[in-house]
Write a protein that holds these residues in place. Structure first.
Motif, PDB file in Angstrom:
ATOM      1  N   MET A   1      40.585  13.795  76.348  1.00 28.28           N
ATOM      2  CA  MET A   1      41.861  14.308  76.817  1.00 28.28           C
ATOM      3  C   MET A   1      41.704  15.776  77.207  1.00 28.28           C
ATOM      4  O   MET A   1      41.086  16.550  76.491  1.00 28.28           O
ATOM      5  CB  MET A   1      42.907  14.153  75.719  1.00 28.28           C
ATOM      6  CG  MET A   1      44.271  14.566  76.146  1.00 28.28           C
ATOM      7  SD  MET A   1      45.456  13.981  74.930  1.00 28.28           S
ATOM      8  CE  MET A   1      46.644  15.246  75.058  1.00 28.28           C
ATOM      9  N   LYS A   2      42.272  16.148  78.324  1.00 28.07           N
ATOM     10  CA  LYS A   2      42.185  17.523  78.800  1.00 28.07           C
ATOM     11  C   LYS A   2      43.255  18.364  78.115  1.00 28.07           C
ATOM     12  O   LYS A   2      44.410  17.950  78.009  1.00 28.07           O
ATOM     13  CB  LYS A   2      42.354  17.570  80.317  1.00 28.07           C
ATOM     14  CG  LYS A   2      41.223  16.865  81.049  1.00 28.07           C
ATOM     15  CD  LYS A   2      41.409  16.855  82.538  1.00 28.07           C
ATOM     16  CE  LYS A   2      40.250  16.107  83.184  1.00 28.07           C
ATOM     17  NZ  LYS A   2      40.386  16.032  84.631  1.00 28.07           N
ATOM     18  N   LEU A  50      40.974  25.165  80.813  1.00 26.65           N
ATOM     19  CA  LEU A  50      41.209  23.736  80.682  1.00 26.65           C
ATOM     20  C   LEU A  50      39.872  23.154  80.263  1.00 26.65           C
ATOM     21  O   LEU A  50      38.842  23.451  80.883  1.00 26.65           O
ATOM     22  CB  LEU A  50      41.651  23.116  82.018  1.00 26.65           C
ATOM     23  CG  LEU A  50      41.844  21.600  82.012  1.00 26.65           C
ATOM     24  CD1 LEU A  50      43.115  21.223  81.237  1.00 26.65           C
ATOM     25  CD2 LEU A  50      41.924  21.063  83.441  1.00 26.65           C
ATOM     26  N   GLU A  51      39.885  22.354  79.202  1.00 26.95           N
ATOM     27  CA  GLU A  51      38.648  21.765  78.730  1.00 26.95           C
ATOM     28  C   GLU A  51      38.846  20.291  78.403  1.00 26.95           C
ATOM     29  O   GLU A  51      39.972  19.827  78.197  1.00 26.95           O
ATOM     30  CB  GLU A  51      38.108  22.501  77.507  1.00 26.95           C
ATOM     31  CG  GLU A  51      38.959  22.339  76.268  1.00 26.95           C
ATOM     32  CD  GLU A  51      38.356  23.004  75.033  1.00 26.95           C
ATOM     33  OE1 GLU A  51      37.180  23.407  75.063  1.00 26.95           O
ATOM     34  OE2 GLU A  51      39.072  23.107  74.047  1.00 26.95           O
ATOM     35  N   GLU A  52      37.733  19.603  78.365  1.00 30.64           N
ATOM     36  CA  GLU A  52      37.735  18.206  77.955  1.00 30.64           C
ATOM     37  C   GLU A  52      36.463  17.961  77.157  1.00 30.64           C
ATOM     38  O   GLU A  52      35.365  18.212  77.662  1.00 30.64           O
ATOM     39  CB  GLU A  52      37.796  17.280  79.168  1.00 30.64           C
ATOM     40  CG  GLU A  52      37.894  15.816  78.805  1.00 30.64           C
ATOM     41  CD  GLU A  52      38.107  14.934  80.023  1.00 30.64           C
ATOM     42  OE1 GLU A  52      38.905  14.009  79.937  1.00 30.64           O
ATOM     43  OE2 GLU A  52      37.449  15.196  81.070  1.00 30.64           O
ATOM     44  N   GLY A  54      35.084  19.644  74.905  1.00 25.96           N
ATOM     45  CA  GLY A  54      34.280  20.849  74.784  1.00 25.96           C
ATOM     46  C   GLY A  54      33.714  21.392  76.081  1.00 25.96           C
ATOM     47  O   GLY A  54      33.101  22.454  76.090  1.00 25.96           O
ATOM     48  N   LYS A  55      33.899  20.700  77.179  1.00 29.94           N
ATOM     49  CA  LYS A  55      33.401  21.176  78.479  1.00 29.94           C
ATOM     50  C   LYS A  55      34.478  21.996  79.171  1.00 29.94           C
ATOM     51  O   LYS A  55      35.607  21.545  79.320  1.00 29.94           O
ATOM     52  CB  LYS A  55      33.006  19.992  79.367  1.00 29.94           C
ATOM     53  CG  LYS A  55      32.513  20.435  80.749  1.00 29.94           C
ATOM     54  CD  LYS A  55      31.968  19.291  81.543  1.00 29.94           C
ATOM     55  CE  LYS A  55      31.593  19.654  82.958  1.00 29.94           C
ATOM     56  NZ  LYS A  55      30.677  20.747  83.132  1.00 29.94           N
ATOM     57  N   LEU A  56      34.128  23.209  79.604  1.00 26.04           N
ATOM     58  CA  LEU A  56      35.051  24.066  80.333  1.00 26.04           C
ATOM     59  C   LEU A  56      35.168  23.549  81.757  1.00 26.04           C
ATOM     60  O   LEU A  56      34.167  23.431  82.465  1.00 26.04           O
ATOM     61  CB  LEU A  56      34.556  25.506  80.347  1.00 26.04           C
ATOM     62  CG  LEU A  56      34.276  26.164  78.994  1.00 26.04           C
ATOM     63  CD1 LEU A  56      33.902  27.620  79.188  1.00 26.04           C
ATOM     64  CD2 LEU A  56      35.440  26.031  78.050  1.00 26.04           C
ATOM     65  N   LEU A  57      36.399  23.245  82.182  1.00 29.15           N
ATOM     66  CA  LEU A  57      36.622  22.678  83.501  1.00 29.15           C
ATOM     67  C   LEU A  57      37.174  23.705  84.486  1.00 29.15           C
ATOM     68  O   LEU A  57      36.653  23.860  85.579  1.00 29.15           O
ATOM     69  CB  LEU A  57      37.583  21.492  83.410  1.00 29.15           C
ATOM     70  CG  LEU A  57      37.170  20.362  82.462  1.00 29.15           C
ATOM     71  CD1 LEU A  57      38.293  19.344  82.333  1.00 29.15           C
ATOM     72  CD2 LEU A  57      35.886  19.709  82.930  1.00 29.15           C
TER      73      LEU A  57
END
Length: 153
Positions: A1-2, A50-52, A54-57
C-alpha cells in the motif's frame, strides 16, 4: 500500500536525486547533491515522500507561505517508477492533509496538464510572474489578486 510521510534526513540525497535529470543539468551528481544541501530555501520547507514497501516513489516539499496558503515545490518521481501516477497520488494525499479552505500553489516546470488533472488551474498567461514556469493554484475557484502572487519558492 502506498503511503506518505515526512522524509527522514538520511533520505534527502535520494529525494534530491529524483529531480537530478530535470534540475541538475550540467552538474555532476555529487555537485548537484551539494547544491541541494546548500539551498537556502530547502531548510524552510518540509519534504514529504510517497513510499510503498519501503521504496521511495515520489517526493515534494511544502512551504507554509501564510495561514491559508501552501506552496508546493520540487515535485519529482524516481526514474524507474515514472508515469505510474505516483506524483498524483502524493499531491492528492498532501492536499487531504490540510483543512478545507487551504489554498495550494506551485510553479510547474512540466506540462501544466499534469496538475490540471488534479484540479490545479494556471494563472492567466498575461499575469504569470515568470516566463519559464507556470504559476498554478488549487482549488480552481480561488483567485489571486495580481499583486499577491507568491514569489518563486
Amino acid at each position: 500500500m502506498k503511503s506518505i510521510r515526512k522524509a527522514d534526513i538520511d533520505e534527502l540525497n535520494a529525494v534530491y536525486m529524483m529531480g537530478y535529470d530535470s534540475w541538475g543539468k550540467g552538474l555532476s551528481k555529487d555537485d548537484y547533491i551539494k547544491l541541494c544541501h546548500q539551498s537556502p530555501k530547502y531548510p524552510t520547507g518540509t519534504w514529504f515522500i510517497l513510499e510503498e514497501e519501503g521504496k521511495l516513489l515520489s517526493s515534494l516539499i511544502i512551504y507554509h507561505l501564510n495561514n491559508s496558503l501552501i506552496g508546493i515545490g520540487s515535485v519529482a518521481t524516481a526514474v524507474d517508477v515514472r508515469k505510474q501516477g505516483n506524483a498524483t497520488i502524493l499531491l492528492k494525499k498532501i492536499i487531504d492533509l490540510f483543512p478545507k479552505g487551504t489554498v495550494f500553489c506551485l510553479y510547474s516546470d512540466v506540462e501544466p496538464k499534469i496538475y490540471e488533472r488534479i484540479g490545479f488551474k494556471s494563472v492567466a498567461e498575461e499575469n504569470q510572474p515568470y516566463h519559464d514556469t507556470v504559476l498554478m493554484y488549487y482549488p480552481d475557484n480561488f483567485n489571486f489578486e495580481q499583486n499577491s502572487y507568491p514569489k518563486y519558492f
